[in-house]
Each structure stands twice: as C-alpha cells, then as structure tokens.
Scaffold this motif. Structure first.
Motif, mmCIF file in Angstrom:
data_model
loop_
_atom_site.group_PDB
_atom_site.id
_atom_site.type_symbol
_atom_site.label_atom_id
_atom_site.label_comp_id
_atom_site.label_asym_id
_atom_site.label_seq_id
_atom_site.Cartn_x
_atom_site.Cartn_y
_atom_site.Cartn_z
ATOM 1 N N ASP A 1 0.826 -1.210 0.000
ATOM 2 C CA ASP A 1 0.000 0.000 0.000
ATOM 3 C C ASP A 1 0.860 1.260 0.000
ATOM 4 N N ARG A 2 2.048 1.163 0.568
ATOM 5 C CA ARG A 2 2.953 2.311 0.648
ATOM 6 C C ARG A 2 3.846 2.436 -0.578
ATOM 7 N N GLY A 3 3.623 1.572 -1.562
ATOM 8 C CA GLY A 3 4.376 1.665 -2.808
ATOM 9 C C GLY A 3 5.679 0.907 -2.819
ATOM 10 N N ALA A 4 5.809 -0.106 -1.969
ATOM 11 C CA ALA A 4 7.068 -0.849 -1.883
ATOM 12 C C ALA A 4 7.344 -1.617 -3.164
ATOM 13 N N GLY A 5 8.624 -1.704 -3.492
ATOM 14 C CA GLY A 5 9.072 -2.535 -4.597
ATOM 15 C C GLY A 5 9.920 -3.675 -4.072
ATOM 16 N N SER A 6 10.668 -4.291 -4.969
ATOM 17 C CA SER A 6 11.528 -5.415 -4.607
ATOM 18 C C SER A 6 12.729 -4.898 -3.822
ATOM 19 N N ARG A 7 13.013 -5.534 -2.724
ATOM 20 C CA ARG A 7 14.158 -5.115 -1.922
ATOM 21 C C ARG A 7 14.594 -6.268 -1.037
ATOM 22 N N GLY A 8 15.799 -6.157 -0.513
ATOM 23 C CA GLY A 8 16.283 -7.196 0.378
ATOM 24 C C GLY A 8 16.239 -8.548 -0.297
ATOM 25 N N SER A 9 15.552 -9.486 0.338
ATOM 26 C CA SER A 9 15.535 -10.863 -0.141
ATOM 27 C C SER A 9 14.180 -11.269 -0.705
ATOM 28 N N HIS A 10 13.401 -10.298 -1.212
ATOM 29 C CA HIS A 10 12.141 -10.657 -1.859
ATOM 30 C C HIS A 10 11.879 -9.768 -3.071
ATOM 31 N N CYS A 11 11.152 -10.326 -4.029
ATOM 32 C CA CYS A 11 10.757 -9.615 -5.245
ATOM 33 C C CYS A 11 9.257 -9.359 -5.228
ATOM 34 N N ILE A 12 8.870 -8.183 -5.693
ATOM 35 C CA ILE A 12 7.465 -7.846 -5.890
ATOM 36 C C ILE A 12 7.175 -7.933 -7.387
ATOM 37 N N LEU A 13 6.331 -8.871 -7.769
ATOM 38 C CA LEU A 13 6.002 -9.036 -9.180
ATOM 39 C C LEU A 13 5.038 -7.946 -9.629
ATOM 40 N N GLU A 14 5.277 -7.426 -10.835
ATOM 41 C CA GLU A 14 4.413 -6.383 -11.393
ATOM 42 C C GLU A 14 4.567 -6.400 -12.908
ATOM 43 N N GLU A 15 3.452 -6.331 -13.622
ATOM 44 C CA GLU A 15 3.483 -6.444 -15.081
ATOM 45 C C GLU A 15 4.339 -5.369 -15.741
ATOM 46 N N SER A 16 4.374 -4.183 -15.156
ATOM 47 C CA SER A 16 5.134 -3.085 -15.758
ATOM 48 C C SER A 16 6.591 -3.054 -15.306
ATOM 49 N N GLY A 17 7.009 -4.049 -14.530
ATOM 50 C CA GLY A 17 8.358 -4.048 -13.984
ATOM 51 C C GLY A 17 9.405 -4.547 -14.961
ATOM 52 N N ALA A 18 10.621 -4.714 -14.457
ATOM 53 C CA ALA A 18 11.747 -5.171 -15.270
ATOM 54 C C ALA A 18 11.699 -6.684 -15.443
ATOM 55 N N GLU A 19 12.061 -7.146 -16.623
ATOM 56 C CA GLU A 19 12.094 -8.583 -16.883
ATOM 57 C C GLU A 19 13.295 -9.207 -16.177
ATOM 58 N N MET A 20 13.053 -10.327 -15.475
ATOM 59 C CA MET A 20 14.153 -11.009 -14.795
ATOM 60 C C MET A 20 15.076 -11.695 -15.791
ATOM 61 N N HIS A 21 14.486 -12.584 -16.601
ATOM 62 C CA HIS A 21 15.236 -13.350 -17.594
ATOM 63 C C HIS A 21 14.214 -14.023 -18.508
ATOM 64 N N PRO A 22 14.469 -14.109 -19.796
ATOM 65 C CA PRO A 22 13.479 -14.706 -20.714
ATOM 66 C C PRO A 22 13.091 -16.137 -20.365
ATOM 67 N N ALA A 23 13.979 -16.875 -19.696
ATOM 68 C CA ALA A 23 13.684 -18.274 -19.379
ATOM 69 C C ALA A 23 12.938 -18.444 -18.058
ATOM 70 N N LEU A 24 12.794 -17.362 -17.295
ATOM 71 C CA LEU A 24 12.058 -17.428 -16.029
ATOM 72 C C LEU A 24 10.599 -17.088 -16.310
#
Length: 678
Positions: free
Chosen positions: A588-611
């Motif tokens: 709700d506060r607008g957190a993104g991926s940080r530390g040891s977890h990822c926040i999935l989001e359609e408009s985000g950066a691609e991890m890798h084509p095979a993932l």
C-alpha cells in the motif's frame, strides 16, 4: 518452587526477578552477563533470582542450523585493515530501515562480545601473533567475518551455558510458552506471568501446565522458522511471536526475511565454501531420472555460470538487486523455477565440476574470472574436483553432513530456496527494551537488522543485545519483586480456560497439524521471496478467516498430548496474520523489490526470458525498489478490534549518534548511572 491452584488443578509456580525465555547463544549470554554483573555488585546468590525457561536446551537455531550460524560478524580484527564503530554502523544501516543507535552499539560492543566468547572457550582461530584474521561475507565491505566452523553458534551456546552453569544458573527445560499474562494498560502495561506447557507431562491432571512469575522478561526464543513449508530452520523452530504479539509487544520490519539455497534432507545452508568450490548443480524429475544441466538456460558461457555459482558463497542470500544481467541471485531464481514451477528436484554434486551445454568450453579452473580464480589460488584450492577442493578448504563442511548420514563423497545433495532468517522482529530501544516496560527482546526476535545485513551479523547482534539487557536489568531492575500466586490466581485461571476452549472443538473442526500445514503452505506461496499484491491480499483474507475459525470453534484434538500442537497452531496463525498484514501494508505504501524478496508487477523489469511466470506464461517482471521507503520502518501492533487484527504505523529510523563528550563528564554519567536514563 511453589504451587498455584486453578480450579481442581494444581500447577507448579516458579518465581524470579528475571525470566529469560530461550536457550540459544543470546539467551545464555544474557544469563551469564546478568550473573556476572550481580556478583560484581556484591550479591552472593544472584542465581536464586534468575531462571532460564526453554522448550528444549538442545533445540533451536543456535544449536542446530548453519550459514549465519557459522559466521560471526564483528569489528575488524585483522592487523592491517582498519575499522571503526561508526563505519560498522554505516554498513548495518546502508540499506535502510535500521536504527542507527542499535547499529552503532553493535559496533562498539562487538569486540567485547567476541572476546567474551573466546574467553569462555569458543575455538575461533587466530594466527601465530594472536590476530583473529577475518574474511568477507555477504554485504560486507571489510574483512569482519570469522568462524569456528559449521558449528560456530552451537559452540557459542554450549560454552556460554557451561560458564553460566558454573555460576549456578537454573534452567527449566521442555517448557513451551502458551501465553503471557499481562496487567495494566497503555504505558503501564506489563507482563506479570507466563503460562507454559511441558510436552512430556500433558497426560497429567494439570495437563503439564506451569506458571512463571517475574518482574523482568528477556525474550530470546528465535525466529518463526516453521511458519514456512520450505525452510532451513531446524525442525520445531516455531518461536513465540504469536504469544508476544498477543501480549501487546510492538513488532517492526515483519516484511523482511532472508531466503537462500539450502539442503532439504538435512536442513543446512549451502553457503560459503559449499559454493566457492563450484560444484555441479543439476536437476532431475521427481523419481531421480532425466538429469538436466538447467543453469545453462540462464547463462551464456561456462566462465560466467561458474563465477555465479562461486559468488553464491558470499552473496548467499537471495537478493532482488542481483538477478538481472546474469548476477548471482539468478541462480536462486533458476532453482525456484526448476523446483516450484516445473516440479523437479535440484541437486549439488561435489563429485563433478559444472557441465555446460553443446558448444560450450569445458570447465577449467584457469579460465575462471579473476575474482574466483584468485580466491581459489590464494586458498590453495586448485584440486581437480569440487569434493577435493572442499576437503582442502573446509573438511568440517563434509563432516557435518556425514554426521547426518549424507556422504558427499558418494551422493549429491538436494537443495531448494528456503527461508533462513527473519530480519524483522520486535521493536527495541538502545538497551533492547521492548514497547512493554520490563520486557527485553534479544537475538533473532529483536527487529534490529533492517532490510539487508552482512552475513553473521545476527550472532553479533544477539551477543550485544544480551549484554545490554543484562547490564540494564542489573543496574536498574534487579531489586524488584514478582507477583505471588495469590495475586495471579484469577488471571491464570482465565488463561487456562482459554487453552481448554482451544481444544474443545467438535469433529468438524480441523486438527492442529492441518492448521500448521495450511499456514506453512500459505506463507511459502505468498509471503516468501516471491510476492504480488493480489496474492498477498488473498492470503491475508484467508489467514484472518483461519484465525477467527480457530478462536471461535477451536481445534479438533484426540488427546491431551495434542495440546502443545494446538497452542502452536493458534500462535502461528496470529503470526502469519501479522506478517501478511505488514506485507500488504508495505505494498500500500508503494514498496518494490528489496532485500531478499521480489514484488512481481506487469510493468516491472524482466528477470530473464527463461524465467516464466506459470500464471500468465510470460517472463517474470518485478518492480524496482522504492528507495524512499528505506527511511521508514513499518511497525505492527495487535489490536483485536482492528479490521485486520493489527494496526500499522510508520517511524523514521533513529540516526547514528554523533555524541561528543569529554572523559570527565562521561565518567560522572557512568558513576551516577545517568547512562541508563532516557
């Protein structure tokens, strides 16, 4: 010991000035330091007013787990590498959500804690001139780490306990915390007693229940490891977060945990030399056939793949900022894809070097990038096979598996991405006091770590927090008298009634084991290293529904022996609600991926084509970190009247102190005990 009457039952009643809950390295150091402080103050038998209460002296993360528990992170002691407490604090606070005063204290007091461990017998190695040579660990810009081998934290706990035992320490074993009993409201609220259950005595008329009364409480029962299904915490490491939350302690940073690669048959982190010897990593189907060199899907050539396997040694935690551009946490995501998405098993093979795909050059130590090659040359680990390199660099790493009936000379090691450490916990001040008067929180339960931290810093934090709590109690609180059985009769009776109601469900209710399995599956799926908004919101809704069902209808138990498991289920259920509420609150506060977890989001950066995300068959995309949130710590407090059972608030991290004071006024403050005043 005396007794307290509750209805037609008679319960053992223990009374002490201070009760320490837990028996790991932090708990045992707190007990030892408190006894030493009181003896130095002239008290003849301080052991009569102190009790350590634990669910199992030989259980818990300090005694039974690896990785962070192998590495001890302290101020630098290598003779040619300078270090300061301020630099130490800057390292701990670099990634945000970490109080600067706690970080500075952990630097200032780290050598005091480290040399205490040396003095009680922990075999940290030093060179001929007496220097304790360090090495780099994850998120470590200096060579601050040291180790006594795979059993470092076990040695710490045992040596500290042995020394405290020589001073007469009382330890009451096999006591599972069922409930903290409180009195007062607001700033006057205190824990006055603790109701426990002895697992081995549940068939007795009193169901194995005991009562402990104290004026001061030190909570050191570790993290909520078994709240996840895929975890490297030792079996049975549930913690007491649910009981502490229900008592009213404020928690913080509950969103922040560490995840990484670990073996699953014997729970142990495969960090450090396990990865630095660069073993082959491959997958099979569920039956052990159809071997695949799956990492070749994610890296372009053998040197790059081999380097990233090597880097997992000291870049061990899964790190959201080390996925793209073929960095080391791409290995974690590849393992996740292979195990969770494809349903296969992943193995480390120390009998073979990494295997490439058609067209790649064969593995060659001399072709490794400089960072890996120079390290292996420096350590003399240029043997032909990973098992030989491991035996050369760290033979105890092989022996620890042999002790658990896994022979690395004969068989591969099954691994997965597992929950390993909780960086969040309960809010504490500079003396490790919690939000409730006279209650201190130390070790992994204390939420002092922020988003990221150097590997091994948790052990140092536990030792420093233990020292600080003991010093404060000894100087300010050790003369206070606990409540008597007569004072507590009604409140104990009410708590016992609540436990009996928990186990009074009809045949349609779920069992405690079913409840625990549901919680672990939910947290691993929605609250671990991969998170997304709709999943977190649905998980929170399910967790609340489960909590209300358990509290209204109870759990179905077939005998009194299941009472401890029912208590665990109720506590873990509340803990998962707190953690999921915090995750949703951060989103709700607008957190993104940080530390040891990822926040999935359609408009985000691609991890890798095979993932590939199995929900939409497209590559995973993740939201970048919102760095502004490094300046905010999310706090969580139980409120049964709140819509989601918890209220959230934001606080700014306290800065690193920059206090300049001359010796004479500092001496006066110390003599007059002004240092203990707020």
């Amino acid at each position: 010991m005396s007794t307290i009457a509750v209805g037609n039952m008679t319960l053992p009643f223990y009374s002490a000035n201070t009760v320490i809950v837990g028996a790991g390295a932090a708990a045992m150091n707190c007990a030892l330091q408190l006894l030493k402080f009181r003896l130095q103050a002239g008290e003849k038998r301080p052991q009569d007013r102190l009790i350590v209460v634990t669910g199992g002296v030989k259980l818990g993360a300090s005694r039974m787990s690896g990785s962070d528990k192998q590495t001890y992170y302290k101020m630098g002691t290598s003779p040619r590498i300078s270090d300061t407490a301020e630099d130490f604090a800057k390292t701990l606070t670099a990634f945000g959500c970490c109080h600067g005063d706690n970080a500075l204290i952990e630097g200032i007091c780290s050598l005091r804690g480290f040399y205490n461990l040396v003095d009680v017998g922990v075999p940290f190695p030093h060179e001929p001139y007496g220097a304790f040579i360090g090495y780099k660990t994850d998120h470590d810009p200096y060579e601050r780490a040291t180790s006594a081998g795979p059993k470092t934290s076990k040695f710490m706990s045992e040596c500290l306990q042995a020394q405290a035992k020589r001073l007469g320490l009382r330890v009451i074993d096999r006591q599972m915390v069922a409930k903290f009993i409180t009195s007062g409201e607001g700033s006057g609220k205190r824990i006055v007693a603790m109701l426990c259950v002895d697992r081995s005595q549940t068939q007795k008329p009193n169901m194995g229940m005991s009562v402990f009364a104290a004026r001061n409480w030190v909570l050191a029962a570790g993290g909520p490891g078994e709240i996840y299904r895929t975890t490297v915490y030792p079996r049975g490491q549930y913690g007491i977060h649910g009981a502490a939350l229900e008592a009213g302690l404020e928690a913080c940073n509950l969103t922040e945990s560490q995840y990484g690669l670990a073996s699953t048959k014997f729970r142990w982190n495969v960090s450090g030399t396990y990865m630095q010897v660069i073993p082959r990593i491959f997958s099979t189907n569920a039956r052990g056939g159809d071997e695949r060199e799956f990492l070749t899907e994610y890296f372009d050539d053998m040197p790059t793949m081999a380097l990233n396997i090597f880097l997992k040694g000291y870049q061990w935690p899964f790190d959201a900022q080390r996925i793209t551009n073929a960095q080391s946490s791409l290995v974690d995501m590849a393992v996740h894809q292979e195990t969770v998405v494809r349903g296969r098993k992943v193995w480390m093979d120390f009998l073979r070097n990494p295997v490439g795909k058609v067209g790649w050059e064969e593995f060659n130590l001399q072709r490794l990038p400089n960072e890996a090659l120079e390290y292996l040359q420096k350590t003399g680990a240029m043997q032909p096979l990973p098992i030989d390199r491991l035996a050369h660099m760290n033979k105890p790493a092989i022996e620890i598996y042999a002790e658990n009936r896994i022979d690395l000379y004969k068989e591969p090691l099954e691994i997965a991405v597992c929950a390993q450490h909780h960086n969040g916990g309960f809010s504490v001040d500079k003396w490790w006091r919690s939000s409730i008067s006279n209650t201190f929180v130390i070790g992994e339960m204390a939420g002092t770590h922020g988003v990221k931290r150097p590997g091994g810093s948790a052990l140092n934090a536990g030792q420093v927090g233990a020292l600080r709590a003991a010093e404060y109690i000894s100087n300010m609180l050790f003369d206070e008298i606990p409540a008597s059985p007569a004072d507590l009769g009604d409140s104990v009776a009410k708590s016992v009634e609540q436990l009996q109601k928990l186990c009074a469900a009809n045949s349609t209710a779920g069992t405690p084991k079913q409840a625990l399995a549901e919680i672990a599956d939910r947290m691993t799926r929605f609250g671990a290293h991969i998170r997304w908004r709709s999943g977190a919101e649905e998980a929170l809704s399910q967790a609340k529904r489960q909590y209300f069902d358990i509290n209204s209808a109870g759990l179905r138990v077939s005998s009194p022996r299941e009472l401890p498991t029912a208590i665990l289920a109720a506590q873990q259920c509340l803990t998962q609600v707190a953690m999921l509420k915090s995750i949703v609150g951060m989103l709700d506060r607008g957190a993104g991926s940080r530390g040891s977890h990822c926040i999935l989001e359609e408009s985000g950066a691609e991890m890798h084509p095979a993932l590939i995300d199995p929900t939409d068959k497209k590559p995973y995309r993740f939201k970048p970190e919102n760095v502004d949130l490094r300046n905010t710590i999310l706090c969580t407090r139980f409120n049964p009247a709140a819509a989601d059972l918890f209220e959230l608030s934001d606080v700014s991290p306290r800065p690193i102190p920059n206090r300049q004071i001359a010796f004479e006024p500092a001496w006066t403050e110390f003599r007059e005990k002004a240092i203990f005043r707020d």
